[in-house]
Design an enzyme around this catalytic site. Structure first.
Site, PDB file in Angstrom:
ATOM      1  N   HIS A  23       0.836  -1.219   0.000  1.00  0.00           N
ATOM      2  CA  HIS A  23       0.000   0.000   0.000  1.00  0.00           C
ATOM      3  C   HIS A  23       0.861   1.256   0.000  1.00  0.00           C
ATOM      4  O   HIS A  23       0.419   2.309   0.462  1.00  0.00           O
ATOM      5  CB  HIS A  23      -0.956   0.019   1.196  1.00  0.00           C
ATOM      6  CG  HIS A  23      -1.691  -1.271   1.417  1.00  0.00           C
ATOM      7  ND1 HIS A  23      -2.924  -1.545   0.875  1.00  0.00           N
ATOM      8  CD2 HIS A  23      -1.325  -2.393   2.094  1.00  0.00           C
ATOM      9  CE1 HIS A  23      -3.307  -2.763   1.223  1.00  0.00           C
ATOM     10  NE2 HIS A  23      -2.343  -3.314   1.958  1.00  0.00           N
TER      11      HIS A  23
ATOM     12  N   GLU B 127       9.771   8.570 -16.810  1.00  0.00           N
ATOM     13  CA  GLU B 127       8.439   9.147 -17.037  1.00  0.00           C
ATOM     14  C   GLU B 127       7.947   8.855 -18.450  1.00  0.00           C
ATOM     15  O   GLU B 127       6.782   8.513 -18.665  1.00  0.00           O
ATOM     16  CB  GLU B 127       8.475  10.664 -16.824  1.00  0.00           C
ATOM     17  CG  GLU B 127       8.566  11.070 -15.373  1.00  0.00           C
ATOM     18  CD  GLU B 127       8.676  12.584 -15.240  1.00  0.00           C
ATOM     19  OE1 GLU B 127       7.745  13.196 -14.714  1.00  0.00           O
ATOM     20  OE2 GLU B 127       9.698  13.151 -15.676  1.00  0.00           O
TER      21      GLU B 127
END
Ligand code: ARG
Length: 463
Positions: free
Chosen positions: A159, A293
């Site tokens: 998480h 990216e």
């Protein structure tokens, strides 16, 4: 055949509309297949001579002419014509221009339908092998870095919250495993790519006694396709490759996401070399992780191509339809994207600079050894659910007083459970936590080193 005249003009009385001509032409993109088109034609000519449809002299003249055209194309001297529609007719027209009437015999027992399907398979096979090699380069870079970082401790996350400490080398090996499956999928895909459509002709086969196994062996195909209708029409092999490429891009995109996070000031786990980053035109302090990216962004176009190709195929009745001309641009772009992304990563990974102290500090911050404390209590005879409760309280105390578990005193811990003794501090250290996970697939540095040895042996065996 002049460049104005279509090879199929015989039954037509009117010229093609200029816009329609440009709209239906594929030469601007399928000229990329030129070398493979020539490779296929050479083999076809050799086979036609073997079965007596061409004389030895005719075959030699055709093959020589094709070689010269190939050289023209490589020198950038070939003049591509939209009037001649596609790569196949451009090359055939040029052949006849160069060697005369005998050039017109090459297309005996062949159609552009089996020709194009063959070209794409030859081209894809070659690119697929290059991509597999790039995966191997990236995997080797990961193994080298993992070996160097086997003892480096970082927080492992679930998480995106600190979960348990792990070896950075172990984390790198997770990426290695994903790429191993990607490589394996491509190997499997290649078996289905490497089947030869030639001989299917337009759709039904041909009246000439073609020696298809011979052509297949000349072109390095495993076998000729078993059904002519299927051979000219299905593009499932290209879709399958694009699905494999999508999974590679999905993996590289996850990898990218971690690098983007880790290079941020907030994480600071990794520095990327300047050569793989760019700056900002307005903010002088910026160093942006452009390569990861972009790779993350480029995954989108490959997933799009997968859906595009599936949609292209789904409505087509047997056999060939012009729809299939639309298979090339998505396939080419998929190949370029996955190849360049892998290359960028293979080049970048050896230069990743881990900030070991920052990683270690981060692992110390999030109560990452809480599970180790619970396991310790279980070993002392406390049921796991009760142990969980005790550790929860210890974490609460740590949060309230701004300390890590290892910083609580023995008295404070014993107040929560009398079974806790001095030896607890061994399991609360990061090193102790890692070392304890000493089994196949676990994060103990010893296991990481073993996994690297196994992986290296598997790679050199596969070579
Ligand atoms: N340019 C065509 C393609 O890419 C080649 C096959 C054309 N066949 C035909 N019957 N028009 O699919």
């Amino acid at each position: 055949m002049s460049s104005e005249q279509k090879p199929w003009a015989g039954r037509f009385t009117e010229a093609t509309d200029k816009f329609v001509e440009a709209f239906t032409a594929s030469v601007n993109f399928d000229k990329r297949l030129a070398r493979h088109d020539i490779q296929g034609s050479r083999a076809h000519a050799a086979m036609l001579a073997k079965i007596g449809v061409l004389t030895g002299a005719e075959r030699d003249s055709i093959i020589h002419g094709l070689d010269e055209i190939c050289a023209e194309i490589e020198r950038g001297e070939f003049e591509w014509s939209v009037q001649l529609e596609d790569v196949h007719m451009n090359i055939e027209a040029r052949l006849t221009q160069r060697i005369g009437e005998v050039g017109k015999k090459l297309h005996t027992g062949r159609s552009r339908n089996d020709q194009v399907a063959t070209d794409i398979r030859l081209y894809l096979r070659e690119e697929l092998d290059r991509i597999r090699l790039l995966i191997r380069h990236l995997q080797e870079a990961l193994l080298d870095l993992a070996e160097q970082e086997a003892d480096t401790i970082m927080p492992g996350f679930t998480h995106l919250q600190v979960a348990q400490p792990v070896s950075f080398g172990h984390h790198l090996l997770a990426w290695f495993e994903m790429l191993e499956r990607d490589h394996d999928r491509l190997r499997d895909c290649r078996r289905r790519v490497n089947v030869m459509p030639l001989g299917a002709a337009a759709l039904a086969g041909t009246t000439f006694p073609l020696d298809r196994p011979y052509t297949a062996s000349l072109l390095g195909f495993d076998r000729p396709a078993a059904n002519s209708l299927d051979a000219v029409s299905d593009r499932d092999f290209a879709i399958e490759f694009t699905a494999c490429a999508s999974l590679i891009m999905m993996h590289l995109s996850r990898f990218s996401e971690e690098l983007v996070l880790w290079t941020s000031a907030q994480f600071g786990f990794i520095d990327l070399p300047d050569a793989f980053c760019t700056g900002s035109s307005i903010m002088p302090q910026k160093k942006n992780p452009d390569v990861p990216e972009l790779v993350r962004g480029k995954s989108g176009r490959v997933f799009g191509h997968l859906v595009g190709l599936l949609t292209l195929m789904k409505g087509q009745p047997l056999a060939y339809n012009k729809d299939n001309q639309e298979d090339k641009e998505p396939l080419f772009d998929t190949i370029d994207t996955v190849r360049d992304s892998l290359r960028a990563f293979a080049d970048m990974v050896p230069h990743l600079q881990p900030n070991r102290d920052t990683m270690r500090r981060a692992a110390l911050q999030g109560y990452a050894t809480a599970t180790d404390l619970a396991d310790y209590l279980v070993r002392k005879g406390i049921p796991f659910r009760d142990a969980h409760e005790v550790v929860g309280k210890a974490v609460r105390l740590g949060i309230d007083t701004g300390r890590d578990l290892a910083e609580l005193s023995l008295d404070e811990l014993r107040a929560l459970s009398k079974t806790i003794e001095q030896d607890v501090f061994e399991v609360l250290t990061l090193e102790g936590s890692l070392k304890a996970r000493n089994h196949l697939g676990g994060t103990a540095p010893e296991q990481v080193r073993r996994a690297i040895t196994t992986a290296r042996a598997a790679l050199s065996e596969a070579r």
